[in-house]
Design a protein around this motif. Sequence first.
Motif, PDB file in Angstrom:
ATOM      1  N   GLY A 203     -26.543  10.020 -31.810  1.00 40.44           N
ATOM      2  CA  GLY A 203     -27.720  10.453 -31.076  1.00 40.44           C
ATOM      3  C   GLY A 203     -27.392  11.694 -30.280  1.00 40.44           C
ATOM      4  O   GLY A 203     -26.277  11.837 -29.763  1.00 40.44           O
ATOM      5  N   THR A 204     -28.343  12.594 -30.178  1.00 41.30           N
ATOM      6  CA  THR A 204     -28.099  13.876 -29.527  1.00 41.30           C
ATOM      7  C   THR A 204     -27.705  13.719 -28.062  1.00 41.30           C
ATOM      8  O   THR A 204     -26.905  14.490 -27.540  1.00 41.30           O
ATOM      9  N   PHE A 205     -28.261  12.702 -27.388  1.00 39.89           N
ATOM     10  CA  PHE A 205     -28.007  12.544 -25.951  1.00 39.89           C
ATOM     11  C   PHE A 205     -27.176  11.294 -25.661  1.00 39.89           C
ATOM     12  O   PHE A 205     -27.379  10.619 -24.662  1.00 39.89           O
ATOM     13  N   ARG A 206     -26.214  11.007 -26.533  1.00 40.07           N
ATOM     14  CA  ARG A 206     -25.378   9.834 -26.307  1.00 40.07           C
ATOM     15  C   ARG A 206     -24.224  10.119 -25.348  1.00 40.07           C
ATOM     16  O   ARG A 206     -23.465   9.208 -25.022  1.00 40.07           O
TER      17      ARG A 206
ATOM     18  N   ASN B 110     -23.361  13.906 -19.538  1.00 39.15           N
ATOM     19  CA  ASN B 110     -22.276  13.935 -18.564  1.00 39.15           C
ATOM     20  C   ASN B 110     -22.694  13.764 -17.105  1.00 39.15           C
ATOM     21  O   ASN B 110     -21.971  13.110 -16.341  1.00 39.15           O
ATOM     22  N   PRO B 111     -23.828  14.302 -16.648  1.00 47.99           N
ATOM     23  CA  PRO B 111     -24.234  13.999 -15.269  1.00 47.99           C
ATOM     24  C   PRO B 111     -24.384  12.494 -15.019  1.00 47.99           C
ATOM     25  O   PRO B 111     -24.087  12.013 -13.919  1.00 47.99           O
ATOM     26  N   ALA B 112     -24.811  11.740 -16.037  1.00 48.34           N
ATOM     27  CA  ALA B 112     -24.915  10.290 -15.886  1.00 48.34           C
ATOM     28  C   ALA B 112     -23.531   9.653 -15.783  1.00 48.34           C
ATOM     29  O   ALA B 112     -23.342   8.670 -15.051  1.00 48.34           O
ATOM     30  N   PHE B 113     -22.558  10.183 -16.517  1.00 53.31           N
ATOM     31  CA  PHE B 113     -21.194   9.668 -16.377  1.00 53.31           C
ATOM     32  C   PHE B 113     -20.683   9.853 -14.946  1.00 53.31           C
ATOM     33  O   PHE B 113     -19.994   9.000 -14.397  1.00 53.31           O
ATOM     34  N   VAL B 114     -21.016  10.987 -14.363  1.00 53.22           N
ATOM     35  CA  VAL B 114     -20.568  11.284 -12.996  1.00 53.22           C
ATOM     36  C   VAL B 114     -21.130  10.268 -12.011  1.00 53.22           C
ATOM     37  O   VAL B 114     -20.410   9.682 -11.193  1.00 53.22           O
ATOM     38  N   THR B 115     -22.442  10.040 -12.072  1.00 54.98           N
ATOM     39  CA  THR B 115     -23.057   9.099 -11.125  1.00 54.98           C
ATOM     40  C   THR B 115     -22.665   7.659 -11.449  1.00 54.98           C
ATOM     41  O   THR B 115     -22.495   6.842 -10.542  1.00 54.98           O
ATOM     42  N   ALA B 116     -22.492   7.344 -12.729  1.00 54.95           N
ATOM     43  CA  ALA B 116     -22.086   5.986 -13.102  1.00 54.95           C
ATOM     44  C   ALA B 116     -20.699   5.665 -12.558  1.00 54.95           C
ATOM     45  O   ALA B 116     -20.440   4.540 -12.099  1.00 54.95           O
ATOM     46  N   THR B 117     -19.814   6.623 -12.607  1.00 54.75           N
ATOM     47  CA  THR B 117     -18.469   6.424 -12.076  1.00 54.75           C
ATOM     48  C   THR B 117     -18.522   6.171 -10.580  1.00 54.75           C
ATOM     49  O   THR B 117     -17.848   5.270 -10.056  1.00 54.75           O
TER      50      THR B 117
ATOM     51  N   ALA C 165     -22.852  17.160 -24.302  1.00 51.80           N
ATOM     52  CA  ALA C 165     -21.621  17.215 -25.077  1.00 51.80           C
ATOM     53  C   ALA C 165     -21.607  16.267 -26.268  1.00 51.80           C
ATOM     54  O   ALA C 165     -20.550  16.025 -26.845  1.00 51.80           O
ATOM     55  N   LEU C 166     -22.793  15.721 -26.641  1.00 54.16           N
ATOM     56  CA  LEU C 166     -22.812  14.745 -27.732  1.00 54.16           C
ATOM     57  C   LEU C 166     -21.744  13.677 -27.461  1.00 54.16           C
ATOM     58  O   LEU C 166     -21.740  13.083 -26.391  1.00 54.16           O
TER      59      LEU C 166
ATOM     60  N   ALA D 135     -15.742  14.038 -17.478  1.00 52.45           N
ATOM     61  CA  ALA D 135     -16.693  13.105 -16.879  1.00 52.45           C
ATOM     62  C   ALA D 135     -16.691  11.773 -17.626  1.00 52.45           C
ATOM     63  O   ALA D 135     -16.714  10.702 -17.016  1.00 52.45           O
ATOM     64  N   LYS D 136     -16.648  11.835 -18.952  1.00 52.19           N
ATOM     65  CA  LYS D 136     -16.601  10.603 -19.733  1.00 52.19           C
ATOM     66  C   LYS D 136     -15.278   9.871 -19.519  1.00 52.19           C
ATOM     67  O   LYS D 136     -15.245   8.643 -19.389  1.00 52.19           O
ATOM     68  N   GLN D 137     -14.193  10.606 -19.482  1.00 50.78           N
ATOM     69  CA  GLN D 137     -12.885   9.997 -19.261  1.00 50.78           C
ATOM     70  C   GLN D 137     -12.860   9.235 -17.934  1.00 50.78           C
ATOM     71  O   GLN D 137     -12.386   8.092 -17.868  1.00 50.78           O
TER      72      GLN D 137
END
Length: 420
Positions: free
Chosen positions: A296-299, A302-309, A77-78, A84-86
């Motif tokens: 950056g294209t991969f900044r 969202n899967p990382a946001f999920v696991t980070a949360t 999602a750039l 997920a980010k929220q």
Amino acid sequence: MTDLPPVFTTLESEVRGYCRTWPTVFDQARGSRVYDADGRSWVDFFAGAGALNYGHNNPRMKRPLLAYLERDGLTHALDMATQAKQAFLETFDEVVLKPRALDYKVQFPGPTGTNAVEAALKLARKVTGREAVVGFTNAFHGMTLGALAVTGNSMKRAGAGIPLVHATPMPYDNYLGGRTPDFLWFESLLEDSGSGLNKPAAVIVETVQGEGGINVARAEWLRGLAELCKRHDILLIVDDVQMGCGRTGPFFSFEAAGITPDIVCLSKSISGYGLPMAVTLFRRELDVWSPGEHNGTFRGYNPAFVTATAALDYWRDDALEKDVFASGEQIGRVLGDLVDEFAGLGAEQRGVGLVRGLTFEDPDTADRISAEAFRRGLLVETSGPRGEVVKLMPPLTIAQDELDEGLDLFTSAVRAAARG
């Protein structure tokens, strides 16, 4: 399995590194143990170079990740706004920032630690209008050009192929063996108009130099550095890429020193699951970016946001921090016994929390220990300017029986390598 299939040697670049130290084809991993394709297992005292602080395939992160993917949750999602980010931002603010009274803005600069460092350096230069950045001897900040310029290792710097400019090295804590007062040279250069040092935009520092050889800065040294930066209107950047997310005990490695950096770089274990993710934090008034000025294209993975949360649940209380201190003290006792046993070979231990190191006068001993450990079923890497330090970084969540097993294997490997 001791020989790699030919595709790795004939097709993959010569730049590959870890597979030369550990010549097997890995296939699975759970918790603090990894398995190769033949089913042989190793206790993991490497933890993805600090990217797996919570172990491999931790179910507390795997379950929400699988659920997110199964419902076709947005992957790429750039920097668009996503649920997920929220969830990550709200949880990070609630669990990490507010309890520590840190009024930081959050930037997602790209998926790696060096991206976080590059963003920090660019922002410092943009805010101050100055070019120079001060780094430290034996520092490691990444492999892109800006990060390499403030990195100390000569082999890594040489890979740039061009001059690395606008960076000045200063001695790290105890680099001169206590022969001069802290920051005497640095402050003298800053105050002398004839020194040739342009006033820096920022100072970038690791509280513990992992790749540099497990060099631990004293709390009073870090406080002195923060005070020097404040006196001279220089921004202080703490690179917490490897030592953050609990590696030294607290969530941020600088907490023990009681300092508040202007800018903080996080990556590696911030996603909790080994997924690529990086964060650059900075004081609210430093947020002078124009939209899209650093991107950056991969900044926004969202899967990382999920696991980070999900990983942040570990920081809702101090249980994990206490476990890190307890496990670190156990490792320290074992290393202390080995230092006593091999005092005649100049054995020395270093470290804090769950980043520990053992070194000998003969720098080749570290390589021999790493090889002996691999043969016995333990993964450990080496660090330091000559690869002279054996580096122990187990997952923070390692079970007691696996910690005991790993330390027994390590002790056996040290004795075999040191006496052989």
